[in-house]
Design a protein around this motif. Structure first.
Motif, PDB file in Angstrom:
ATOM      1  N   LYS B 142      79.517  42.720 -43.882  1.00 54.22           N
ATOM      2  CA  LYS B 142      78.460  43.748 -43.843  1.00 54.22           C
ATOM      3  C   LYS B 142      77.280  43.356 -44.733  1.00 54.22           C
ATOM      4  O   LYS B 142      76.109  43.544 -44.375  1.00 54.22           O
ATOM      5  CB  LYS B 142      79.016  45.098 -44.294  1.00 54.22           C
ATOM      6  CG  LYS B 142      79.533  45.911 -43.100  1.00 54.22           C
ATOM      7  CD  LYS B 142      79.984  47.284 -43.545  1.00 54.22           C
ATOM      8  CE  LYS B 142      80.532  48.052 -42.406  1.00 54.22           C
ATOM      9  NZ  LYS B 142      81.116  49.283 -42.756  1.00 54.22           N
ATOM     10  N   LEU B 143      77.573  42.779 -45.854  1.00 53.43           N
ATOM     11  CA  LEU B 143      76.550  42.363 -46.799  1.00 53.43           C
ATOM     12  C   LEU B 143      75.684  41.251 -46.209  1.00 53.43           C
ATOM     13  O   LEU B 143      74.447  41.267 -46.309  1.00 53.43           O
ATOM     14  CB  LEU B 143      77.196  41.867 -48.096  1.00 53.43           C
ATOM     15  CG  LEU B 143      77.389  42.907 -49.221  1.00 53.43           C
ATOM     16  CD1 LEU B 143      78.214  42.331 -50.325  1.00 53.43           C
ATOM     17  CD2 LEU B 143      76.045  43.369 -49.790  1.00 53.43           C
ATOM     18  N   SER B 145      75.394  40.589 -43.094  1.00 52.58           N
ATOM     19  CA  SER B 145      74.622  41.089 -41.944  1.00 52.58           C
ATOM     20  C   SER B 145      73.412  41.896 -42.413  1.00 52.58           C
ATOM     21  O   SER B 145      72.306  41.752 -41.843  1.00 52.58           O
ATOM     22  CB  SER B 145      75.509  41.892 -41.005  1.00 52.58           C
ATOM     23  OG  SER B 145      76.026  43.003 -41.628  1.00 52.58           O
ATOM     24  N   SER B 146      73.552  42.600 -43.450  1.00 55.33           N
ATOM     25  CA  SER B 146      72.456  43.405 -43.972  1.00 55.33           C
ATOM     26  C   SER B 146      71.399  42.514 -44.608  1.00 55.33           C
ATOM     27  O   SER B 146      70.209  42.790 -44.478  1.00 55.33           O
ATOM     28  CB  SER B 146      72.956  44.444 -44.974  1.00 55.33           C
ATOM     29  OG  SER B 146      73.585  43.870 -46.029  1.00 55.33           O
ATOM     30  N   LYS B 147      71.792  41.403 -45.233  1.00 53.07           N
ATOM     31  CA  LYS B 147      70.885  40.448 -45.809  1.00 53.07           C
ATOM     32  C   LYS B 147      70.081  39.742 -44.750  1.00 53.07           C
ATOM     33  O   LYS B 147      68.882  39.506 -44.898  1.00 53.07           O
ATOM     34  CB  LYS B 147      71.665  39.450 -46.637  1.00 53.07           C
ATOM     35  CG  LYS B 147      70.932  39.069 -47.877  1.00 53.07           C
ATOM     36  CD  LYS B 147      71.895  38.274 -48.710  1.00 53.07           C
ATOM     37  CE  LYS B 147      71.304  38.182 -50.110  1.00 53.07           C
ATOM     38  NZ  LYS B 147      72.119  37.453 -51.028  1.00 53.07           N
ATOM     39  N   GLN B 148      70.806  39.499 -43.606  1.00 53.33           N
ATOM     40  CA  GLN B 148      70.162  38.825 -42.488  1.00 53.33           C
ATOM     41  C   GLN B 148      69.108  39.727 -41.889  1.00 53.33           C
ATOM     42  O   GLN B 148      68.008  39.303 -41.532  1.00 53.33           O
ATOM     43  CB  GLN B 148      71.189  38.477 -41.429  1.00 53.33           C
ATOM     44  CG  GLN B 148      71.769  37.108 -41.679  1.00 53.33           C
ATOM     45  CD  GLN B 148      72.866  36.795 -40.680  1.00 53.33           C
ATOM     46  OE1 GLN B 148      73.310  37.621 -39.955  1.00 53.33           O
ATOM     47  NE2 GLN B 148      73.221  35.509 -40.681  1.00 53.33           N
ATOM     48  N   ASP B 149      69.510  41.019 -41.833  1.00 52.13           N
ATOM     49  CA  ASP B 149      68.578  42.010 -41.281  1.00 52.13           C
ATOM     50  C   ASP B 149      67.338  42.074 -42.131  1.00 52.13           C
ATOM     51  O   ASP B 149      66.219  42.181 -41.601  1.00 52.13           O
ATOM     52  CB  ASP B 149      69.268  43.378 -41.218  1.00 52.13           C
ATOM     53  CG  ASP B 149      70.237  43.449 -40.048  1.00 52.13           C
ATOM     54  OD1 ASP B 149      70.190  42.614 -39.092  1.00 52.13           O
ATOM     55  OD2 ASP B 149      71.102  44.334 -40.082  1.00 52.13           O
ATOM     56  N   LEU B 150      67.508  41.955 -43.413  1.00 52.05           N
ATOM     57  CA  LEU B 150      66.425  42.050 -44.344  1.00 52.05           C
ATOM     58  C   LEU B 150      65.528  40.844 -44.221  1.00 52.05           C
ATOM     59  O   LEU B 150      64.304  40.970 -44.284  1.00 52.05           O
ATOM     60  CB  LEU B 150      66.921  42.163 -45.761  1.00 52.05           C
ATOM     61  CG  LEU B 150      67.387  43.567 -46.219  1.00 52.05           C
ATOM     62  CD1 LEU B 150      68.074  43.466 -47.511  1.00 52.05           C
ATOM     63  CD2 LEU B 150      66.232  44.563 -46.289  1.00 52.05           C
TER      64      LEU B 150
END
Lengths: 288, 153
Positions: B142-143, B145-150
């Protein structure tokens, strides 16, 4: 020889002579029936009746009459045993002894029954005489002689059947002891003296047998006759009350005399059934 | 002798008659009285003797039976006592053995429980570990994926 009891009758003096002999009351052909013989027939009739009554009343559980007879028989057998020292021998002698006892007893008692008033009046040696129908059978010497002769002869016949003819014969004519002189003289030289004495004693025994008859018959006759004389004399002296004790005395004498005769008969029969050697031992014991 | 005969009137006919009289008395008394009476008395005596004998025998038998009864009873008592004691002993042995068995069983059950508990514990730790790993991975995922999103932003 005669005691007279006189009573005054309407026609003069009537005497009741007490004679030594039984008076004749009936005659059948040449046979004289005396009052003593008549009394004996009466006694026989009474015994027959009593025997038949007793026979008909015999039960396992005894009645009064049977009880009385059983007591008499038991006591008499016990008395017999004291003489014979053997129940078997007593049982063989007993029927004769008890028959003699009852026969004598009834004859004695019938003589003293107060029935002297029944009789006949005859002209005797001393005028009119009263002869009673009843006179004690044993107050006649003929009865006592008959009984004594039967007792002595019976004892010897009993001896023959018990120990044999030879041994019985040797009691009187001791041929055995005479024969012993030749066989025993070497071992016992005294037998030459002893054997003839023993043989002679045997011969004396024959005399003794006759003495037994005399003593038995005269003892019984004497006692019963004396009793009758006593009663008549007492009645002649005092008619009432006084003779009563004497009547009881005579009842007692009647039992005693019957008992004496019966016991002597048992003694003679026992001696008859004993060997000569044992017989002498028994005699010594009796004397002791 | 003649004087005696004449004085006493001794008559052989009367002597014979008296002998016959006595003979009749003897025969009648013997047949009708003495013989049956003697027979009856002998029978009764025998019966009484037999009764007394039987009673004696019965008493002896009773005594013997009583003795036997006492003996049997005593024997039975001893035997019962013996059986009781044996039973008691056996029961005690059985009790001890049963107690031992129970103890063993309890120990086995405790051991088995402990083992199951251990297994369960290990299994739970394993499962917890696996869960933690999964959760960590999920969180990491999740981390990331969220970093990638960012980054994409």
């Amino acid at each position: 020889m005669a005691i007279e009891q006189a009573t005054t009758g309407t026609g003069g003096e009537l005497a009741h002579e007490i004679t030594l002999f039984a008076e004749p009351i009936f005659h059948y052909k040449d046979f004289t029936i005396t009052n003593a013989l008549f009394t004996s027939w009466f006694a026989v009739a009474i015994i027959i009746v009593i025997s038949l009554v007793l026979r008909s009343k015999l039960r396992v559980i005894p009645g009064k009459i049977q009880n009385l007879f059983e007591i008499i028989v038991e006591s008499a057998l016990g008395l017999c045993d004291q003489v014979t020292n053997s129940r078997a021998l007593s049982l063989r002698i007993f029927p004769i002894a008890i028959s003699v006892f009852f026969f004598i007893l009834l004859n004695n008692w019938l003589g003293i029954l107060p029935l002297g008033g029944f009789g006949i009046i005859e002209t005797g040696d001393h005028g009119m005489a009263f002869i009673p129908y009843l006179r004690g059978g044993t107050a006649d010497i003929n009865t006592t002689i008959a009984l004594a002769v039967m007792a002595v002869i019976g004892a010897n016949i009993f001896g023959v059947f018990s120990i044999g003819l030879w041994k019985t014969f040797n009691k009187y004519v001791n041929l055995k002891v005479l024969g012993g002189i030749f066989t025993k003289v070497r071992h016992e030289p005294t037998i030459i003296i002893v054997a003839p004495i023993t043989f002679f004693v045997g011969l004396i025994e024959i005399v003794g047998e006759f003495a037994k008859i005399a003593s038995l018959s005269f003892r019984l006759f004497g006692n019963v006759f004396a009793g009758e004389v006593l009663l008549v004399s007492m009645a002649a002296l005092v008619a009432y009350i006084i003779p009563i004790p004497f009547l009881f005395l005579e009842l007692l004498v009647g039992i005693i005399q019957a008992l004496i005769f019966s016991i002597l008969l048992v003694v003679y029969f026992t001696i008859g059934a004993t060997d000569h050697e044992e017989h002498e031992e028994i005699l010594v014991e009796k004397v002791v | 002798m003649d004087s005696i005969i004449s004085t006493f009137h001794i008559d052989w006919k009367i002597i014979t008659a008296q002998m016959v009289n006595f003979g009749v008395v003897f025969v009648v008394l013997y047949i009708f009285a003495l013989k049956p009476l003697n027979k009856l008395m002998t029978e009764r005596s025998e019966k009484i003797a037999k009764g007394v004998g039987d009673a004696k025998k019965s008493a002896e038998m009773l005594k013997a039976t009583s003795l036997e009864y006492d003996e049997v009873l005593a024997k039975a008592r001893i035997e019962a006592n013996k059986i009781f004691q044996e039973g008691q002993k056996e029961a005690e042995i059985k009790k001890a053995s049963m107690l031992e068995n129970a103890k063993t069983e309890v120990a086995t059950m405790i051991a088995s429980g402990k083992k199951t508990l251990e297994n369960e514990k290990t299994k739970m730790v394993e499962e917890a570990k696996t869960e933690i790993v999964n959760l960590t991975m999920l969180a990491t995922e999740k981390l990331i994926s969220s970093k990638q999103d960012l980054n994409n932003l």
